[in-house]
Write a protein that holds these residues in place. Sequence first.
Motif, mmCIF file in Angstrom:
data_model
loop_
_atom_site.group_PDB
_atom_site.id
_atom_site.type_symbol
_atom_site.label_atom_id
_atom_site.label_comp_id
_atom_site.label_asym_id
_atom_site.label_seq_id
_atom_site.Cartn_x
_atom_site.Cartn_y
_atom_site.Cartn_z
ATOM 1 N N ARG A 196 -7.541 22.117 34.873
ATOM 2 C CA ARG A 196 -6.780 22.821 35.461
ATOM 3 C C ARG A 196 -6.754 24.374 34.683
ATOM 4 N N ILE A 197 -7.318 24.328 33.336
ATOM 5 C CA ILE A 197 -7.226 25.423 32.455
ATOM 6 C C ILE A 197 -8.398 26.156 33.085
ATOM 7 N N ARG A 198 -9.563 25.498 33.163
ATOM 8 C CA ARG A 198 -10.858 26.291 33.763
ATOM 9 C C ARG A 198 -10.589 26.936 34.862
ATOM 10 N N ARG A 199 -9.564 26.393 35.942
ATOM 11 C CA ARG A 199 -9.349 27.157 36.999
ATOM 12 C C ARG A 199 -8.694 28.422 36.914
ATOM 13 N N LYS A 200 -7.793 28.423 35.797
ATOM 14 C CA LYS A 200 -6.958 29.468 35.559
ATOM 15 C C LYS A 200 -7.707 30.433 34.600
ATOM 16 N N LEU A 201 -8.493 29.909 33.608
ATOM 17 C CA LEU A 201 -9.032 30.962 32.607
ATOM 18 C C LEU A 201 -10.574 31.085 32.915
ATOM 19 N N GLY A 202 -11.236 30.495 33.688
ATOM 20 C CA GLY A 202 -12.706 30.554 33.964
ATOM 21 C C GLY A 202 -13.201 29.401 33.595
ATOM 22 N N ASP A 203 -14.358 29.065 34.393
ATOM 23 C CA ASP A 203 -15.218 27.753 34.445
ATOM 24 C C ASP A 203 -15.801 27.768 33.051
ATOM 25 N N ASP A 204 -16.084 28.839 32.239
ATOM 26 C CA ASP A 204 -17.112 28.790 31.002
ATOM 27 C C ASP A 204 -16.149 29.009 29.805
ATOM 28 N N PHE A 205 -14.568 29.071 30.034
ATOM 29 C CA PHE A 205 -13.901 29.083 28.862
ATOM 30 C C PHE A 205 -14.060 27.805 27.946
ATOM 31 N N ILE A 206 -13.695 26.861 28.675
ATOM 32 C CA ILE A 206 -13.790 25.528 27.813
ATOM 33 C C ILE A 206 -15.141 24.923 28.156
ATOM 34 N N LYS A 207 -15.766 24.837 27.109
ATOM 35 C CA LYS A 207 -17.114 24.112 27.204
ATOM 36 C C LYS A 207 -17.126 22.721 26.713
ATOM 37 N N THR A 208 -18.190 21.852 27.432
ATOM 38 C CA THR A 208 -18.258 20.419 26.917
ATOM 39 C C THR A 208 -19.653 20.303 26.255
ATOM 40 N N ARG A 209 -19.540 19.612 24.973
ATOM 41 C CA ARG A 209 -20.581 19.013 24.322
ATOM 42 C C ARG A 209 -20.792 17.711 24.406
ATOM 43 N N ARG A 210 -21.476 16.966 25.321
ATOM 44 C CA ARG A 210 -21.706 16.007 25.555
ATOM 45 C C ARG A 210 -21.767 14.808 24.204
ATOM 46 N N GLY A 211 -20.704 13.972 23.900
ATOM 47 C CA GLY A 211 -20.881 13.220 22.876
ATOM 48 C C GLY A 211 -20.108 13.661 21.744
ATOM 49 N N TYR A 212 -19.685 14.786 21.988
ATOM 50 C CA TYR A 212 -18.801 15.474 20.656
ATOM 51 C C TYR A 212 -17.451 15.968 21.115
ATOM 52 N N GLY A 213 -17.344 16.697 22.284
ATOM 53 C CA GLY A 213 -16.036 17.058 22.743
ATOM 54 C C GLY A 213 -16.020 18.356 23.453
ATOM 55 N N TYR A 214 -14.922 18.870 23.390
ATOM 56 C CA TYR A 214 -14.509 20.317 23.942
ATOM 57 C C TYR A 214 -14.670 21.330 22.846
ATOM 58 N N HIS A 215 -15.069 22.617 23.458
ATOM 59 C CA HIS A 215 -14.902 23.787 22.406
ATOM 60 C C HIS A 215 -14.958 24.959 23.123
ATOM 61 N N VAL A 216 -14.451 26.040 22.583
ATOM 62 C CA VAL A 216 -14.239 27.475 23.110
ATOM 63 C C VAL A 216 -14.979 28.470 22.015
ATOM 64 N N GLY A 217 -15.970 29.225 22.594
ATOM 65 C CA GLY A 217 -16.778 30.146 21.846
ATOM 66 C C GLY A 217 -18.092 29.468 21.670
ATOM 67 N N GLU A 218 -18.989 29.953 21.068
ATOM 68 C CA GLU A 218 -20.195 29.568 20.816
ATOM 69 C C GLU A 218 -19.975 28.303 19.486
ATOM 70 N N LEU A 219 -20.722 27.261 19.607
ATOM 71 C CA LEU A 219 -20.572 26.558 18.445
ATOM 72 C C LEU A 219 -21.182 27.051 17.273
ATOM 73 N N ASP A 220 -20.367 26.649 16.297
ATOM 74 C CA ASP A 220 -20.806 27.008 14.804
ATOM 75 C C ASP A 220 -21.264 25.689 14.130
ATOM 76 N N GLU A 221 -22.552 25.367 14.121
ATOM 77 C CA GLU A 221 -23.233 24.068 13.398
ATOM 78 C C GLU A 221 -22.501 23.700 12.111
ATOM 79 N N ARG A 222 -22.119 24.802 11.618
ATOM 80 C CA ARG A 222 -21.570 24.686 10.165
ATOM 81 C C ARG A 222 -19.935 23.723 10.024
ATOM 82 N N LYS A 223 -19.412 23.946 11.221
ATOM 83 C CA LYS A 223 -18.307 23.222 11.209
ATOM 84 C C LYS A 223 -18.476 21.635 11.739
ATOM 85 N N PRO A 224 -17.401 20.912 11.036
ATOM 86 C CA PRO A 224 -17.827 19.428 11.255
ATOM 87 C C PRO A 224 -17.130 19.199 12.560
#
Length: 224
Positions: A196-224
């Motif tokens: 629902r959020i992707r339909r309202k804020l854009g398909d690329d706003f919330i991204k999926t990293r398979r096996g890890y979860g959802y994120h917004v913005g570019e992934l920071d590998e330093r964050k657990p």
Amino acid sequence: MRILVVEDESKVGEELRRALGAAGHVAELARDGEAAWFLGDTEDFDLAVLDLGLPKLDGTQVLKRWRANGRVLPVLVLTARDGWSEKVECIDAGADDYLVKPFRIEEFMARVRALLRRATGHGSATLTLGDVALDTRISRVLLGGVPVDLSPMEYRLVHYLMHHVGRATPQIELTEHIYAQDFERNANAIEVLVARIRRKLGDDFIKTRRGYGYHVGELDERKP
């Protein structure tokens, strides 16, 4: 965000819970020190609001036990005690902020917002990511400067992810932090909210990293 409210005065506790809920948080209430210590020590909260004058176990002792056990959640102390020595004791015990009763609910909410921002590395009350802005003061999300009509649960999910920008958040963590404990949770609820959020804020706003979860913005590998 999931917030633990520790307050033995029923009227005050319910008022704080309602205010936090209206701002898009999940607030759980503990009415004595022993219950507060157990919840804060065994469950994951983003913030604790802790009264000092509690039955069974004083709030200062609750705070000291949390810190001794390595619990690092931000703690906002509420108390009718306005002496400087009590303030010093609480801060030295690990409190992050201190608010003397009686207080205005507007000041309380401002301090909550500040502590949550500080804990997640944000300096402003408005969190911005590309064309999306989240104004925590009025619980509003804007896209290109235009308010977006989000449901309360959609807002909670955007709020949590934008406070943790660059970090892949597991679905189970999102479930724990945006739903109340007594809410009947569907296994696919987070996926539905994300769609629902992707339909309202854009398909690329919330991204999926398979096996890890959802994120917004570019992934920071330093964050657990």
